[in-house]
Design a protein around this motif. Structure first.
Motif, mmCIF file in Angstrom:
data_model
loop_
_atom_site.group_PDB
_atom_site.id
_atom_site.type_symbol
_atom_site.label_atom_id
_atom_site.label_comp_id
_atom_site.label_asym_id
_atom_site.label_seq_id
_atom_site.Cartn_x
_atom_site.Cartn_y
_atom_site.Cartn_z
ATOM 1 N N LEU B 90 3.988 -7.926 24.866
ATOM 2 C CA LEU B 90 5.023 -7.713 23.910
ATOM 3 C C LEU B 90 4.690 -6.720 22.698
ATOM 4 C CD1 LEU B 90 6.819 -11.326 23.023
ATOM 5 C CD2 LEU B 90 7.708 -9.456 24.701
ATOM 6 N N CYS B 91 5.403 -5.760 22.458
ATOM 7 C CA CYS B 91 5.149 -4.781 21.428
ATOM 8 C C CYS B 91 6.025 -5.264 20.249
ATOM 9 C CB CYS B 91 5.322 -3.473 21.907
ATOM 10 S SG CYS B 91 5.183 -2.210 20.727
ATOM 11 N N ALA B 92 5.536 -5.237 19.101
ATOM 12 C CA ALA B 92 6.411 -5.288 18.004
ATOM 13 C C ALA B 92 6.181 -4.181 16.867
ATOM 14 C CB ALA B 92 6.244 -6.421 17.515
ATOM 15 N N SER B 93 7.071 -4.087 15.874
ATOM 16 C CA SER B 93 6.907 -3.114 14.772
ATOM 17 C C SER B 93 7.363 -3.889 13.553
ATOM 18 C CB SER B 93 7.556 -1.812 14.977
ATOM 19 O OG SER B 93 8.953 -2.069 14.853
ATOM 20 N N SER B 94 6.865 -3.500 12.350
ATOM 21 C CA SER B 94 7.257 -3.787 11.207
ATOM 22 C C SER B 94 7.300 -2.774 10.158
ATOM 23 C CB SER B 94 6.628 -5.122 10.618
ATOM 24 O OG SER B 94 5.164 -4.655 10.505
ATOM 25 N N ARG B 95 7.925 -3.002 8.953
ATOM 26 C CA ARG B 95 8.120 -1.898 7.931
ATOM 27 C C ARG B 95 7.203 -1.401 7.311
ATOM 28 N NH1 ARG B 95 12.711 -3.427 6.014
ATOM 29 N NH2 ARG B 95 13.993 -2.367 7.468
ATOM 30 N N GLY B 96 6.449 -2.798 6.972
ATOM 31 C CA GLY B 96 5.039 -2.409 6.015
ATOM 32 C C GLY B 96 4.009 -1.773 6.653
ATOM 33 N N GLY B 98 1.774 -3.906 8.207
ATOM 34 C CA GLY B 98 1.181 -4.817 9.302
ATOM 35 C C GLY B 98 0.561 -6.218 8.855
ATOM 36 N N ARG B 99 1.229 -6.648 7.917
ATOM 37 C CA ARG B 99 0.905 -7.896 7.196
ATOM 38 C C ARG B 99 1.806 -9.012 7.840
ATOM 39 N NH1 ARG B 99 -1.214 -7.769 1.834
ATOM 40 N NH2 ARG B 99 -0.021 -9.624 1.025
ATOM 41 N N GLY B 100 1.185 -10.101 7.905
ATOM 42 C CA GLY B 100 1.611 -11.391 8.500
ATOM 43 C C GLY B 100 3.157 -11.769 8.029
ATOM 44 N N GLU B 101 3.067 -11.447 6.618
ATOM 45 C CA GLU B 101 4.513 -11.795 5.950
ATOM 46 C C GLU B 101 5.582 -10.729 6.261
ATOM 47 O OE1 GLU B 101 3.087 -10.945 2.091
ATOM 48 O OE2 GLU B 101 3.903 -9.156 1.948
ATOM 49 N N GLU B 102 5.492 -9.841 7.116
ATOM 50 C CA GLU B 102 6.776 -8.829 7.374
ATOM 51 C C GLU B 102 7.335 -9.292 8.495
ATOM 52 O OE1 GLU B 102 4.292 -5.280 8.034
ATOM 53 O OE2 GLU B 102 3.399 -5.416 6.095
ATOM 54 N N THR B 103 8.545 -9.111 8.498
ATOM 55 C CA THR B 103 9.396 -9.378 9.599
ATOM 56 C C THR B 103 8.969 -8.303 10.712
ATOM 57 O OG1 THR B 103 11.230 -10.189 8.125
ATOM 58 C CG2 THR B 103 11.863 -9.392 10.479
ATOM 59 N N GLN B 104 8.947 -8.968 12.108
ATOM 60 C CA GLN B 104 8.608 -8.140 13.137
ATOM 61 C C GLN B 104 9.525 -8.095 14.034
ATOM 62 O OE1 GLN B 104 4.747 -9.157 14.923
ATOM 63 N NE2 GLN B 104 3.947 -9.695 12.842
ATOM 64 N N TYR B 105 9.698 -6.752 14.590
ATOM 65 C CA TYR B 105 10.852 -6.683 15.683
ATOM 66 C C TYR B 105 10.313 -6.209 16.908
ATOM 67 C CZ TYR B 105 13.795 -5.994 11.291
ATOM 68 O OH TYR B 105 14.378 -6.241 10.228
ATOM 69 N N PHE B 106 10.736 -6.976 17.953
ATOM 70 C CA PHE B 106 9.944 -7.011 19.008
ATOM 71 C C PHE B 106 10.729 -6.068 20.368
ATOM 72 C CE2 PHE B 106 6.577 -10.141 18.724
ATOM 73 C CZ PHE B 106 6.831 -10.804 17.740
ATOM 74 N N GLY B 107 9.860 -5.639 21.224
ATOM 75 C CA GLY B 107 10.502 -5.095 22.433
ATOM 76 C C GLY B 107 10.697 -6.193 23.334
ATOM 77 N N PRO B 108 11.251 -5.906 24.558
ATOM 78 C CA PRO B 108 11.718 -6.831 25.656
ATOM 79 C C PRO B 108 10.342 -7.333 26.411
ATOM 80 C CG PRO B 108 12.175 -4.455 26.213
ATOM 81 C CD PRO B 108 11.541 -4.271 24.758
ATOM 82 N N GLY B 109 9.193 -6.348 26.196
ATOM 83 C CA GLY B 109 8.113 -6.801 27.143
ATOM 84 C C GLY B 109 7.824 -6.193 28.299
ATOM 85 N N THR B 110 6.713 -6.356 28.816
ATOM 86 C CA THR B 110 6.122 -5.936 30.156
ATOM 87 C C THR B 110 5.673 -7.091 30.647
ATOM 88 O OG1 THR B 110 5.676 -3.454 29.651
ATOM 89 C CG2 THR B 110 4.730 -4.278 31.522
ATOM 90 N N ARG B 111 6.307 -7.313 32.001
ATOM 91 C CA ARG B 111 5.839 -8.552 32.899
ATOM 92 C C ARG B 111 4.570 -8.076 33.673
ATOM 93 N NH1 ARG B 111 5.414 -13.824 32.164
ATOM 94 N NH2 ARG B 111 7.611 -13.719 31.777
ATOM 95 N N LEU B 112 3.319 -8.244 33.294
ATOM 96 C CA LEU B 112 2.374 -7.860 34.223
ATOM 97 C C LEU B 112 1.821 -9.017 35.270
ATOM 98 C CD1 LEU B 112 -0.045 -5.515 34.519
ATOM 99 C CD2 LEU B 112 -1.236 -6.822 32.793
ATOM 100 N N LEU B 113 1.642 -8.300 36.328
ATOM 101 C CA LEU B 113 0.960 -9.465 37.362
ATOM 102 C C LEU B 113 -0.256 -8.693 37.958
ATOM 103 C CD1 LEU B 113 0.812 -11.851 39.167
ATOM 104 C CD2 LEU B 113 2.628 -10.565 40.702
ATOM 105 N N VAL B 114 -1.399 -9.282 37.809
ATOM 106 C CA VAL B 114 -2.790 -8.759 38.295
ATOM 107 C C VAL B 114 -3.033 -9.594 39.493
ATOM 108 C CG1 VAL B 114 -5.052 -8.077 37.762
ATOM 109 C CG2 VAL B 114 -3.465 -8.074 35.905
ATOM 110 N N LEU B 115 -3.282 -8.626 40.716
ATOM 111 C CA LEU B 115 -3.416 -9.393 41.966
ATOM 112 C C LEU B 115 -5.075 -9.183 42.273
ATOM 113 C CD1 LEU B 115 -0.518 -8.255 44.061
ATOM 114 C CD2 LEU B 115 -0.859 -10.191 42.971
#
Lengths: 113, 115
Positions: B90-96, B98-115
């Motif tokens: 998952l990727c996320a971003s925030s306005r500030g 990168g402090r933990g207190e900031e609201t983060q906005y997430f992407g839908p994610g990449t499902r990775l399978l390693v064989l």
């Protein structure tokens, strides 16, 4: 290290009923932030509600409200009038200002029509 | 839900492959994050960037290499991964900053399978 515990891996509720998801955390800090994030089956996680520990008033967002008990280190989420779109994984999270966000393991909520 | 996009959405790779995950945020945020999400485990923060500068590396193995060319784009380069690296990234971003207190906005994610 800070920890966040969600003791209910799965919950279910009848549509239109009320459900409460539990969350406890461990910290020695007095000033911190608590969050509930929702991850629907489509996977995009979104913020449900945010609480600043120095505020005594419980945060609310429409049908979502929290019961923040600072002394007990408890931060439960109440969902009123549950709707089918509320079905998701719910993650409780904790942060101290400059440190990383720490998540719990999540609670999967099922809504029964 | 289009504020943070991730590509590809699904990826299957062998242990000797090299691949890259891409994240783009359209929210004007300054901080970007990579998380690993495995079943029945809490989200694990991997990296944090603030204004293109890496501010957190959470003891991530060197087979994961992040790149942040600007505050809108974030990449995760993958090289000689192990099967246990299979997860949702998952990727996320925030306005500030990168402090933990900031609201983060997430992407839908990449499902990775390693064989």
């Amino acid at each position: 290290a800070q920890t966040v515990t969600q003791s209910q891996p799965e919950m279910s509720v009848q549509e239109a009923e009320t459900v409460t998801l539990s969350c406890t955390y461990d910290t020695s800090e007095s000033d911190y932030y608590l969050f509930w994030y929702k991850q629907p089956p489509s996977r995009q996680m979104i913020l449900v509600i945010r609480q600043e520990a120095y505020k005594q008033q419980n945060a609310t967002e429409n049908r979502f409200s929290v019961n923040f008990q600072k002394a007990a280190k408890s931060f439960s989420l109440k969902i009123s009038d549950s709707q089918l779109g509320d079905a998701a994984m719910y993650f409780c999270a904790y942060a101290i200002g400059n440190e990383k966000l720490t998540f719990g393991t999540g609670t999967r909520l099922t809504i029964i029509p | 839900e289009t504020g943070v996009t991730q590509t590809p959405r699904h990826l299957v790779m062998g242990m000797t492959n090299k691949k890259s995950l891409k994240c783009e945020q359209h929210l004007g945020h300054n901080a970007m994050y990579w998380y690993k999400q495995s079943a029945k485990k809490p989200l694990e923060l991997m990296f944090v960037y603030n204004f293109k500068e890496q501010t957190e590396n959470n003891s991530v193995p060197s087979r994961f290499s992040p790149e942040c060319p600007n505050s809108s784009h974030l990449f995760l380069h993958l090289h000689t991964l192990q099967p246990e690296d299979s997860a949702l990234y998952l990727c996320a971003s925030s306005r500030g900053r990168g402090r933990g207190e900031e609201t983060q906005y997430f992407g839908p994610g990449t499902r990775l399978l390693v064989l």
